[in-house]
Structure formats: structure tokens, C-alpha cells
Design a protein around this motif. Sequence first.
Motif, PDB file in Angstrom:
ATOM      1  N   ILE A  52       0.858  -1.209  -0.015  1.00 54.84           N
ATOM      2  CA  ILE A  52       0.094  -0.105  -0.041  1.00 54.84           C
ATOM      3  C   ILE A  52       1.035   1.184   0.116  1.00 54.84           C
ATOM      4  O   ILE A  52       1.767   1.317   0.648  1.00 54.84           O
ATOM      5  N   ILE A  53       0.803   2.035  -0.897  1.00 60.19           N
ATOM      6  CA  ILE A  53       1.354   3.218  -0.947  1.00 60.19           C
ATOM      7  C   ILE A  53       0.617   4.502  -0.875  1.00 60.19           C
ATOM      8  O   ILE A  53      -0.298   4.646  -1.556  1.00 60.19           O
ATOM      9  N   TYR A  54       0.892   5.348   0.181  1.00 58.42           N
ATOM     10  CA  TYR A  54       0.050   6.458   0.646  1.00 58.42           C
ATOM     11  C   TYR A  54       1.093   7.462   0.986  1.00 58.42           C
ATOM     12  O   TYR A  54       1.939   7.158   1.569  1.00 58.42           O
ATOM     13  N   SER A  65      -7.977   6.665   6.651  1.00 58.40           N
ATOM     14  CA  SER A  65      -7.212   6.228   7.960  1.00 58.40           C
ATOM     15  C   SER A  65      -7.866   4.934   8.383  1.00 58.40           C
ATOM     16  O   SER A  65      -7.032   3.982   8.732  1.00 58.40           O
ATOM     17  N   LYS A  66      -9.196   4.765   8.255  1.00 64.15           N
ATOM     18  CA  LYS A  66      -9.881   3.698   8.704  1.00 64.15           C
ATOM     19  C   LYS A  66      -9.661   2.269   7.859  1.00 64.15           C
ATOM     20  O   LYS A  66      -9.371   1.163   8.183  1.00 64.15           O
ATOM     21  N   PHE A  67      -9.446   2.700   6.403  1.00 69.79           N
ATOM     22  CA  PHE A  67      -9.349   1.934   5.458  1.00 69.79           C
ATOM     23  C   PHE A  67      -7.737   1.315   5.760  1.00 69.79           C
ATOM     24  O   PHE A  67      -7.452   0.025   5.565  1.00 69.79           O
ATOM     25  N   ILE A  68      -6.705   2.194   5.773  1.00 70.04           N
ATOM     26  CA  ILE A  68      -5.242   1.679   6.183  1.00 70.04           C
ATOM     27  C   ILE A  68      -5.269   0.947   7.371  1.00 70.04           C
ATOM     28  O   ILE A  68      -4.743  -0.101   7.260  1.00 70.04           O
ATOM     29  N   ASN A  69      -5.867   1.335   8.493  1.00 65.74           N
ATOM     30  CA  ASN A  69      -6.035   0.626   9.552  1.00 65.74           C
ATOM     31  C   ASN A  69      -6.515  -0.795   9.437  1.00 65.74           C
ATOM     32  O   ASN A  69      -5.958  -1.875  10.102  1.00 65.74           O
TER      33      ASN A  69
END
Length: 73
Positions: A52-54, A65-69
Motif C-alpha cells: 500500500i503506497i500512500y 485512515s480507517k481503510f489503512i488501519n
Amino acid sequence: MNIDTVETCKEMVNHNLGYSIIPLSSIKEDDNFEVIKLKSKNGEQILRNTYIIYEDYSLELPLVSKFINFITS
């Protein structure tokens, strides 16, 4: 043959126009495919890494934020 979408590839396989190697996450319950997990010569299942690149600042957006977590936990 290279196909640009997984759905096109799945339709071609549905019409007996070959076989495909696609991620298991692309297969739906109602797809009527035989799934064979790929294994190495010594019998170990072949897995692939996903990255995942962000940008850090994007974590300020609640949805991002919720998606990455969710993905990283």
C-alpha cells in the motif's frame, strides 16, 4: 493473450477460451470455476506480497485512515 480486466478474463474462461491465473479475491461465490492454489516445487503454497503506497497526510482523512488501519491489522 493479455487481457486488460479480470472480468473479461473470467468471461473468456467461462466460454472455454482458455485458463487464467488470477487472485482468489477476484472469484465470487457464484462463479463456477475450479480453483487450484499454486504451489512451489517443494509443495509450499505460493503467496504474493501486497503493498500500500500512500502519503502520510492522507491519514488525516477519516475514510483513508480507517481503510489503512483495516488493511494493516
